[in-house]
Motif scaffolding. Structure first.
Motif, mmCIF file in Angstrom:
data_model
loop_
_atom_site.group_PDB
_atom_site.id
_atom_site.type_symbol
_atom_site.label_atom_id
_atom_site.label_comp_id
_atom_site.label_asym_id
_atom_site.label_seq_id
_atom_site.Cartn_x
_atom_site.Cartn_y
_atom_site.Cartn_z
ATOM 1 N N ASP A 84 3.863 -1.068 3.674
ATOM 2 C CA ASP A 84 2.993 0.096 3.798
ATOM 3 C C ASP A 84 3.865 1.346 3.835
ATOM 4 O OD1 ASP A 84 0.548 1.316 3.992
ATOM 5 O OD2 ASP A 84 0.258 0.916 6.111
ATOM 6 N N ARG A 85 3.631 2.277 2.917
ATOM 7 C CA ARG A 85 4.456 3.484 2.852
ATOM 8 C C ARG A 85 3.568 4.717 2.850
ATOM 9 N NH1 ARG A 85 9.458 5.246 2.058
ATOM 10 N NH2 ARG A 85 9.778 7.236 0.998
ATOM 11 N N TRP A 86 3.939 5.698 3.693
ATOM 12 C CA TRP A 86 3.241 6.980 3.773
ATOM 13 C C TRP A 86 4.190 8.103 3.368
ATOM 14 C CZ3 TRP A 86 -0.756 8.177 8.024
ATOM 15 C CH2 TRP A 86 -1.558 7.066 8.280
ATOM 16 N N GLU A 87 3.643 9.096 2.686
ATOM 17 C CA GLU A 87 4.385 10.315 2.391
ATOM 18 C C GLU A 87 3.434 11.504 2.505
ATOM 19 O OE1 GLU A 87 6.264 10.139 -1.405
ATOM 20 O OE2 GLU A 87 7.395 8.307 -0.958
ATOM 21 N N VAL A 88 3.871 12.535 3.216
ATOM 22 C CA VAL A 88 3.084 13.764 3.339
ATOM 23 C C VAL A 88 3.966 14.920 2.871
ATOM 24 C CG1 VAL A 88 1.850 15.326 4.880
ATOM 25 C CG2 VAL A 88 1.764 12.844 5.283
ATOM 26 N N ARG B 237 0.837 -1.202 0.000
ATOM 27 C CA ARG B 237 0.000 0.000 0.000
ATOM 28 C C ARG B 237 0.873 1.253 0.000
ATOM 29 N NH1 ARG B 237 -4.316 -0.340 4.782
ATOM 30 N NH2 ARG B 237 -2.422 0.178 5.943
ATOM 31 N N ARG B 238 0.313 2.307 -0.587
ATOM 32 C CA ARG B 238 0.951 3.630 -0.531
ATOM 33 C C ARG B 238 -0.124 4.661 -0.215
ATOM 34 N NH1 ARG B 238 4.236 5.495 -5.491
ATOM 35 N NH2 ARG B 238 5.137 6.897 -3.934
ATOM 36 N N LEU B 239 0.202 5.544 0.704
ATOM 37 C CA LEU B 239 -0.671 6.667 1.038
ATOM 38 C C LEU B 239 0.137 7.943 0.829
ATOM 39 C CD1 LEU B 239 -3.231 7.938 2.224
ATOM 40 C CD2 LEU B 239 -2.299 7.539 4.506
ATOM 41 N N LEU C 216 -5.020 11.737 8.858
ATOM 42 C CA LEU C 216 -4.811 10.473 8.159
ATOM 43 C C LEU C 216 -4.772 9.334 9.167
ATOM 44 C CD1 LEU C 216 -1.862 11.741 5.930
ATOM 45 C CD2 LEU C 216 -4.313 11.815 5.386
ATOM 46 N N VAL C 217 -5.614 8.326 8.956
ATOM 47 C CA VAL C 217 -5.720 7.206 9.886
ATOM 48 C C VAL C 217 -5.716 5.909 9.090
ATOM 49 C CG1 VAL C 217 -7.152 6.091 11.643
ATOM 50 C CG2 VAL C 217 -7.070 8.594 11.503
ATOM 51 N N GLU C 218 -4.973 4.915 9.568
ATOM 52 C CA GLU C 218 -4.983 3.584 8.952
ATOM 53 C C GLU C 218 -4.911 2.518 10.044
ATOM 54 O OE1 GLU C 218 -5.478 2.191 6.179
ATOM 55 O OE2 GLU C 218 -5.053 3.573 4.524
#
Length: 275
Positions: free
Chosen positions: A168-172, A132-134, A146-148
């Motif tokens: 799982d990767r997040w970027e803001v 997943r990517r957010l 942002l919630v997961e």
């Protein structure tokens, strides 16, 4: 004699879905701007969300397995309020040695806008393979919550995740600059990994929470109090709060996570969380 022709393995149909939408501020309320949906990912629009546009996504394929592709792209234009959730918990099923299911969520918000990403849990089954990517792109003084939440196995069914993979990767980003990045990976014997004291301490559920926007630090004391005993919260920088919660199971996770979401969003949970 004719040579034998080897039989090829039949191709299993893969689920694919994509939703693209935007929200616009008009007369003090937020209304739907653009919308495009295709494949097995759908968007629903419940009424009664106040001045925000509430969107509920639905995967009509009934879950995720090897080779599935889901993509959501949502934008809150300047001054708009957009809240996104899911119709139910997502499920990542056994994928064997095949390619993983891939899910990508791209969120953006213009100046003065707010976007809340509040999906229900993703439940990993034994043998699941999920990537997943957010990605969140914010402009000016935009705010994002942002919630997961994640649940590792169906404990009520006695399921133990002895094999699988999650990436799982997040970027803001704000005004094009990377302000926050988080990469989480667990694979192989997931249950054994989560049992390690420095990883999960026996937890079978977790949630990641980020608040990015002006005044995020005003939530820090309350977030730490609500996370006490289940996780922790801190400031990455001014205007960027990060929290992670661990729990024994999905029920215990909700007990801690729901009050935190209500506090950080300043609004009741999307109705789908209580159905």
């Amino acid at each position: 004699m004719n040579a034998a022709v080897p039989l090829s393995r039949p191709q299993v149909p893969r689920a694919q879905g994509e939703v693209r939408l935007s929200a616009r501020a008009q007369g003090g309320v937020t209304r739907l701007g653009d919308l495009r949906a295709q494949g097995s990912l759908k968007a629903l629009f419940p009424r009664g969300a106040g001045d925000a546009l509430e969107v509920v996504t639905l995967n009509t394929a009934g879950g995720l397995t090897s080779g599935d592709r889901m993509r959501l792209e949502a934008r809150a234009e300047a001054g708009a309020r957009l809240r996104l959730s899911t119709q139910a918990a997502e499920r990542a099923y056994r994928a064997g040695e095949a390619e993983p299911a891939r899910v990508e969520t791209r969120l953006s918000a213009g100046p003065g806008a707010r976007i809340d990403w509040l999906p229900q849990e993703t439940i990993l089954y034994d043998g699941a393979r999920l990537e997943r990517r957010l990605l969140a792109d914010l402009e000016g003084d935009a705010t994002a919550l942002l919630v997961e939440p994640l649940v590792f196995g169906r404990l009520a069914h006695g399921e133990v995740l002895r094999e699988g993979r999650l990436r799982d990767r997040w970027e803001v980003r704000r005004d094009g600059r990377l302000r926050f990045a988080d990469a989480f990976r667990v694979e192989g014997d997931i249950a054994a990994t989560l049992d390690r004291a420095g990883v999960g301490g026996g937890a079978r559920a977790m949630a990641t929470v980020v608040v990015a926007g002006p005044g995020a630090e005003s939530h820090l004391a309350a977030a730490r109090a609500l996370c006490a005993g289940t996780g922790g919260a801190g400031m990455i920088e001014d205007g960027l709060l990060f929290a992670r919660l661990l729990a024994a199971d999905g029920f215990a996770l909700r007990q801690a996570l729901v009050p935190l979401i209500v506090r950080l969003s300043g609004a009741a949970l999307p109705k789908t969380w209580t159905l």
